[in-house]
Design an enzyme around this catalytic site. Structure first.
Site, PDB file in Angstrom:
ATOM      1  N   GLY A   1      62.298  14.023  49.276  1.00  0.00           N
ATOM      2  CA  GLY A   1      62.283  12.919  48.320  1.00  0.00           C
ATOM      3  C   GLY A   1      62.660  11.616  49.003  1.00  0.00           C
ATOM      4  O   GLY A   1      61.813  10.794  49.349  1.00  0.00           O
TER       5      GLY A   1
ATOM      6  N   CYS B   1      78.901  -6.557  33.384  1.00  0.00           N
ATOM      7  CA  CYS B   1      80.221  -7.045  32.990  1.00  0.00           C
ATOM      8  C   CYS B   1      81.324  -6.058  33.350  1.00  0.00           C
ATOM      9  O   CYS B   1      81.979  -5.494  32.473  1.00  0.00           O
ATOM     10  CB  CYS B   1      80.226  -7.375  31.507  1.00  0.00           C
ATOM     11  SG  CYS B   1      79.193  -8.805  31.187  1.00  0.00           S
TER      12      CYS B   1
ATOM     13  N   GLY C   1      66.005  16.933  51.813  1.00  0.00           N
ATOM     14  CA  GLY C   1      67.314  16.577  52.328  1.00  0.00           C
ATOM     15  C   GLY C   1      67.329  15.863  53.664  1.00  0.00           C
ATOM     16  O   GLY C   1      68.407  15.609  54.194  1.00  0.00           O
TER      17      GLY C   1
ATOM     18  N   ARG D   1      74.671   4.024  42.714  1.00  0.00           N
ATOM     19  CA  ARG D   1      75.542   4.745  43.653  1.00  0.00           C
ATOM     20  C   ARG D   1      76.289   3.765  44.557  1.00  0.00           C
ATOM     21  O   ARG D   1      77.456   3.975  44.876  1.00  0.00           O
ATOM     22  CB  ARG D   1      74.715   5.715  44.486  1.00  0.00           C
ATOM     23  CG  ARG D   1      74.388   6.973  43.698  1.00  0.00           C
ATOM     24  CD  ARG D   1      73.601   7.974  44.502  1.00  0.00           C
ATOM     25  NE  ARG D   1      73.567   9.250  43.791  1.00  0.00           N
ATOM     26  CZ  ARG D   1      72.566  10.113  43.867  1.00  0.00           C
ATOM     27  NH1 ARG D   1      71.525   9.861  44.633  1.00  0.00           N
ATOM     28  NH2 ARG D   1      72.623  11.245  43.193  1.00  0.00           N
TER      29      ARG D   1
END
Ligand SMILES: *Cc1c(COP(=O)(O)O)cnc(C)c1O
Length: 476
Positions: free
Chosen positions: A320, A393, A280, A357
């Site tokens: 990560g 699209c 984190g 995201r």
């Protein structure tokens, strides 16, 4: 409105310019982080140019690059920061969160740097094993493990962190049936609160992860569950990802440590011997500077939980994003440009498939856009507010809106830095857009930039096969 507009103008191309002749005086006074950031920008510029010169973009309009030296440097910064903070002899396992970059060569590289692997699905476990990570360096953490997955994990001897009381009951039965050497922990939710991004905050009052510590009666029930199961030797907390301030993460770790002390006091022995403090550490997406650092994180932990590093507990971490994000770059061709409604728009090949995201939640996930010309040289010119669009699209497939950049032209390239974690490695299959190839690179002057394939491009034949191509008549 556009959080990165200013930063974007200063990076990449300008970074390369700053690396030229005018830069020598500044370097002496630069902080170490500045030098590292400038080196990273220089390696990226060299890689973009070499990608063009070596023809990587001849057959593909979109490629992804991984800076091997940068990954190694981040791994070394992590292991170094904890080695400096912990009492000599303290066992520490840094288990890379595979979901941030589920690529076998990346897991292998990190293993070569001394890291293990945190996995949360059968697929990630298979990747870790394919990378040759030994069982004792793998941690399994999914909130919805099947009985089959648990049985396999226990047979392999990998660490299992149970998410809830029902999972502990499953483990009761499995362990009674077949003894295991797997270390077993319980994930707790310290319920210390959310960071800036709700969807990535796992220590809220109602988060789906772990056993909440502050609900009425929950702490007592959890302590009892541990005392009843002498094989629970670990506690795990991961308070969230990106957007969490360091003091909030540290508070979660303090809760974890206090709970371990409480359990051990009640047990009259050191039943809990290891604390898994999750990952984190947030990443800076606004410039090449790597901040906050692992050393700052270790300092924040030491301040909040002075006893954490005294050697009475082994430690596991699960970083990560902070290990990989800064070392990945998406490189895409500008196919066309146009102006609509008075707004210049660059139509590129990088969109929702590699930056999901950012496209769906642009305010939470702004990315820099670095412009290069068709030869792969940093592009300069007066700033023009442009939309940078992807190939999918739907109208929202934009990597940046009204971003000030030198006016882009067909054949130019855009580089999207900081995309080494959770971006191109978390491909989104919209419009059957193919997974782009990933190339690792080393850029050590005076030698040439050397690329090595890390993941092949997905072919249209593979797309057809994965889309039921062999089952054409199945619904007739
Ligand atoms: C996603 C995740 C991590 C890694 O989080 P980063 O923000 O990428 O460091 C670690 N542990 C668990 C349990 C996770 O779900």
């Amino acid at each position: 409105m556009d959080a990165l507009r200013d930063a974007a103008g200063d990076e990449g191309g300008a970074g390369a310019a700053a690396g030229g002749a005018g830069d020598t005086g500044a370097r002496d006074t630069a902080r170490p982080g500045d030098t590292a950031a400038r080196d990273a920008a220089r390696r990226r510029d060299a890689a973009v140019r070499a990608a063009v010169e070596q023809g990587l973009l001849d057959s593909e309009p979109l490629v992804c690059l991984l800076d091997t030296a940068g990954i190694r440097a981040s791994a070394a910064a992590l292991t170094g920061a904890f080695a400096a903070a912990t009492a000599p002899g303290t066992p520490v396992l840094h288990a890379f969160a595979a979901k941030a970059s589920p690529l076998v060569p990346v897991l292998r590289l990190l293993a070569d740097c001394g890291l293990g692997c945190e996995v949360a699905s059968a697929g990630e476990l298979a990747l870790a094993r394919a990378a040759g990570i030994p069982a004792e360096r793998i941690v399994l953490d999914s909130p919805a493990k099947t009985t089959g997955e648990l049985r396999e994990a226990l047979a392999l001897g990998i660490t299992v962190n149970a998410d809830n009381h029902q999972e502990l009951e499953r483990l009761d039965a499995l362990i009674a049936a077949a003894p295991t050497r797997s270390p077993i922990g319980v994930r707790v939710n310290p319920q210390t609160g959310a960071g800036a991004i709700d969807a990535l905050s796992t220590a809220t009052a109602t988060s789906k992860f772990g056993i909440g510590l502050r609900d009425p009666g929950a702490r007592e029930r959890l302590v009892r569950a541990c005392l009843d199961r002498p094989w629970i030797t670990r506690l795990h907390a991961h308070s969230g990802s990106q957007g969490l301030p360091l003091p909030l993460i540290a508070r979660g770790v303090r809760e974890l440590h206090a709970l371990a002390e409480e359990i051990n006091a009640a047990a009259g022995r050191r039943q809990v011997d290891t604390l898994d403090i999750g990952g984190g550490l947030p990443v800076n997406f606004a410039s090449d500077e790597e901040t906050p650092t692992y050393a700052e994180y270790a300092d924040a932990l030491r301040e909040a939980v002075p006893a954490l590093f005294d050697g009475s507990y082994g430690l596991v971490t699960e970083f990560g994003r902070s290990l990989l994000a800064k070392h990945g770059t998406v490189l895409a061709r500008v196919e066309y440009t146009k102006a609509t409604g008075g707004r210049p728009i660059a139509l590129t090949h990088a969109g929702v498939q590699v930056a999901t995201r950012t496209v769906y939640a642009p305010a939470a996930w702004p990315l820099r856009i670095l412009p290069y010309d068709a030869k792969g040289l940093p592009k300069t010119g007066p700033p023009v507010a442009q939309d940078v669009a992807g190939p999918a699209c739907f109208a929202g497939d934009l990597l940046a809106t009204a971003r000030d950049l030198p006016e882009l032209a067909p054949g130019d390239l855009i580089a999207v830095p900081d995309t080494g974690a959770y971006f191109f490695t978390a491909h989104y299959g919209y419009n059957s857009l193919p997974r782009p190839p990933v190339h690792g690179f080393t850029a050590d002057p005076p030698g040439p930039v050397r690329f090595t394939p890390v993941r092949p491009a997905q072919t249209t034949t593979e797309i057809v096969a994965e889309s039921g191509g062999a089952l054409r008549d199945a619904l007739l």
